[in-house]
Every structure is written in C-alpha cells, then in structure tokens.
Design an enzyme around this catalytic site. Structure first.
Site, short mmCIF file in Angstrom:
data_model
loop_
_atom_site.label_atom_id
_atom_site.label_comp_id
_atom_site.label_asym_id
_atom_site.label_seq_id
_atom_site.Cartn_x
_atom_site.Cartn_y
_atom_site.Cartn_z
CD1 TRP A 34 -38.69 -8.43 26.01
CD2 TRP A 34 -39.81 -7.82 27.86
NE1 TRP A 34 -37.82 -8.47 27.08
CE2 TRP A 34 -38.48 -8.10 28.22
CE3 TRP A 34 -40.70 -7.43 28.86
CZ2 TRP A 34 -38.01 -8.00 29.53
CZ3 TRP A 34 -40.24 -7.33 30.17
CH2 TRP A 34 -38.91 -7.62 30.50
CG ASP A 44 -41.04 -2.75 23.94
OD1 ASP A 44 -40.01 -2.05 24.01
OD2 ASP A 44 -41.31 -3.67 24.76
CE LYS A 75 -33.40 -4.47 28.53
NZ LYS A 75 -34.75 -4.75 28.07
#
Ligand SMILES: *Cc1c(COP(=O)(O)O)cnc(C)c1O
Length: 398
Positions: A122, A198, A224
């Site tokens: 990511w 993040d 999530k």
C-alpha cells in the site's frame, strides 16, 4: 506458487465467499470489504424495518441526517480521543482517493517534497500516486537481506529531507502483514514534520497519541474495520488547512479546507455508509472501546500465530519480528507454498464455512493465504480457524 486460475477452477480457489452448503456457519476472513460485527449487521437490517425513511433516502441536508453526522463525529472523537485541533471528515474515493488528496492538499507545487516510507504494497501504491503531484523521496523499507516487505526501517535523520511537507507511512500493511503496534517517532530534528498515516486496516484497534506522535493527517477507508466501501474517515490537523496551501489543481471534492468549511457537506455525503460507521462506533463503545478492542486483536492474532509457530514448519508466516507482526492480517503458507496442499486446504476450509483466505487482488493471488481479523471476527472465530489448521496439519504433515 504458480496457481493457474481459470473458469474451471473450484470456487474456493477463486475466492468464493459462498460455500456449497448454505447451512454452514460462515466465518469471513476476507481482507476487505468484509463483514461487520453481527450486532451491527442486525442493526442495519433493523433500520430497514423501522417506519420512515432509511439513511439511503435521507437528504444529506435534512435534520435527520445532520443528527447522524453529528452523532458519529462525536463518537469517533470520543472513542479515538481526537483532540479539538483536528477536523473529522467523511471523504469520497476510498484509500486511493487519499493517496492523491494528501499530496494535493499538503503540497502546493509539484516541486514540494514529501517523504514516503515504503514497506509494503500500500505504501508502494501511495508513493506511486503521489509522484504525480509532488516530489517523492522514498525510504526503502524492504528487508535488506531478502528484499521482502517484512519489516519497518529505522527512521534516520539523514533519510528525511527537512523540507518534507509530510512523512507518509502505513500503520498496517494489509497485504504484507506488517503492523506498527504504536506509531513511530521521527528523529528529534524532524519532529515538526507532520506524519500522514494510512490506517485503513487497523483504525479503532489501538490508541493513537495524536499530538505526541505528530499526526498531521490520518485516513481509514471504511471497508476494513469500520464499515462498508464508499466512505473514508479522514482526520486533519487544523494548522494544515488553508486554501492557499493546497495545490490549485486539488479537486473540490478532495480539498480538506473546502470540505471543513462546508461542515462535511460540500457535496452529497454518503449518507447510508456514514450511518453504518455510526452503528459500528456505537457498538465499539458498548463493547469497551479501543482498549478492549486492542486486547481482542492481540488475543485473536496470537491464537493463529501460535498454531503457525508450533507447526514444525508445516505453516510459515513471512514476518519474523514479532513486534511487527500484524494483528489484523496474518499471511501464512502451507508446506512452503505447496500448491496441491494449499488447494486442498482452501477447498476443505471453504466447505466448513471458513472463507476469504484467498482473494484475487490486482497483485495476483499472492504467495500466501491470509487471515484477516477485523472487528467482525470474534475470538471464537479465530479459534475455529486455528482448530481447522491444526487438524489439517496433523492429517497432512507426514
Ligand atoms: C484497502 C486499503 C487501501 C485501499 O483502499 P480503497 O478504499 O480500496 O482505495 C489503502 N490502504 C490500506 C492500508 C488498505 O488496507
């Protein structure tokens, strides 16, 4: 592992989440989007049975929706102990939207420098996106020996340009299974540089010390741990706001200042998705908040790492440093990635209702299966997977 996926593949091998027998109890270990706690899913269903309009049909400017928005904003603030000098925004465009929004808001020109700590899929993706909008200086977070994303680099003064507008990192690398259980501190001489986090896959599972950690921006896509895809929680320190600070090319929908000034209602808010986050936050508070959630995350992940570590090598997991092992996403493989055994494992577990261990991603099926332990997964659920793994290992380890 060279798994070939084609239309004749067994559904379990292409990531099916619907086992053949509809009567088995489903346990969804998918990395996202994923299930929400049963109580929250029930509350969503109940909201459709009540008289009146559901949040799907509420105008975002109606008093009914404003109540929802105010309620969820104050819940998030209370639960995550967010200080008053931060704004809470519900943004569009998911985590990827923030990969662009962060440089577009914090860098005025493409020559402005931003430091990215790249230690997984990511952060790699975030730094690639940022290169379109600013000058990225990446700190390579791969393991120097293996070249794998299994670690987090030491943050050295000389690696962080003092002109950096921010330092970007991911607190849980969802694909690689590398987690920072607490945020790292920048070297003393770089402390003034805001951190951008993040936290898409670990938000609500541990405390954040906003001021001491130097957090400037933190974002978490909902899908999530805190809701459904379609909304992202973005928390911005107020001193970073200001229309003149952002790039002149920053779209209004991504512009933090524009959205703060419009009280989160610059354009149509994702009304239903925001109410789902609200239900989740209420649930979290009833259950004991972040402290209890962290205790559960530690317990759930330990059950699985113990099975892996005590399997005499039948199972293995890539991250060796226990201080960095993710409590959210546990990658594991079977007998060094043995293809036949992995397929056997996926089919048998799927038949028992254990789903989501392999998903097809833009990055392929990956070398590892992965168990994701978000808020919907209980300690009993994790134990059920651990039992399955143990039984499977005793059957096939000969
Ligand atoms: C899932 C995920 C993303 C991507 O979010 P989208 O909403 O799909 O854009 C970004 N970062 C992390 C850490 C993630 O787990």
């Amino acid at each position: 592992m060279t798994t070939t996926i084609n239309e004749n593949s067994h559904p379990a091998l292409v990531g099916s989440l619907r086992p053949a027998s509809p009567s088995v109890k489903l346990i969804n270990f998918s990395p996202g989007p994923t299930s929400l706690p049963k109580a929250v899913e029930d509350e969503i269903a109940a909201s459709f049975q009540k008289p009146g309009l559901t949040s799907l049909a509420l105008s975002h400017r109606s008093p009914e929706f404003l109540d929802i928005l105010n309620h969820v904003t104050s819940s998030v603030r209370r639960i995550m102990e967010i200080p008053d000098d931060y704004e809470v925004l519900f943004t569009h465009g998911g985590g990827h939207g923030q990969f662009a929004a962060v440089p577009l808001n914090l860098c005025h020109n493409t020559s402005d420098v931003a430091t990215y700590i790249v230690n997984g899929t990511w952060t790699e993706r975030a730094s690639e996106e940022a290169q379109r909008y600013c000058t990225v200086q990446a700190i390579d977070g791969r393991d120097p020996q293996t070249g794998g994303y299994t670690t987090f680099p030491e943050l050295k003064e000389e690696d962080i340009d003092p002109k950096s507008k921010y330092v970007f990192l991911c607190s849980n690398e969802t694909v690689n299974g590398v987690e920072l259980h607490r945020l790292p501190r920048l070297p003393e001489s770089r402390r003034e540089i805001p951190l951008v986090i993040d936290a898409s896959s670990d938000f609500t599972t541990k405390p954040i010390d906003w001021h001491a950690d130097g957090v400037g921006v933190l974002f978490a896509c909902a899908s999530k741990n805190i809701g459904h895809p379609g909304v992202t929680l973005t928390i911005v320190r107020k001193d970073l706001l200001g229309k003149d600070k952002a790039s002149p090319f920053c779209p209004g929908v991504f512009n933090y200042t524009t959205n703060v000034e419009a009280d989160n209602l610059w354009n149509t808010a994702a009304t239903f998705n925001i109410e789902v986050v609200s239900f989740l936050m209420d649930w979290l508070e009833r259950e004991g908040g972040v402290a209890e959630n962290e205790r559960r995350s530690i317990a759930k992940s330990r059950i699985l790492y113990d099975v892996i570590d005590n399997s005499d090598g039948f199972y293995s997991t890539p991250v060796q440093d226990k201080k960095l092992r993710s409590r959210m996403n546990i990658p594991f493989n079977i007998k060094g990635g043995d293809e036949k055994l992995t397929e056997e494992f996926l089919i048998q577990s799927w038949n028992e209702g254990i789903v989501g261990l392999r998903t097809l991603t833009p990055f392929g099926v990956g070398d590892y299966l992965r168990a994701s332990l978000y808020n919907a997964i209980t300690e009993e659920d994790a134990a059920a997977l651990a039992d399955f793994m143990q039984q499977f290992a005793s059957k096939y380890s000969a």
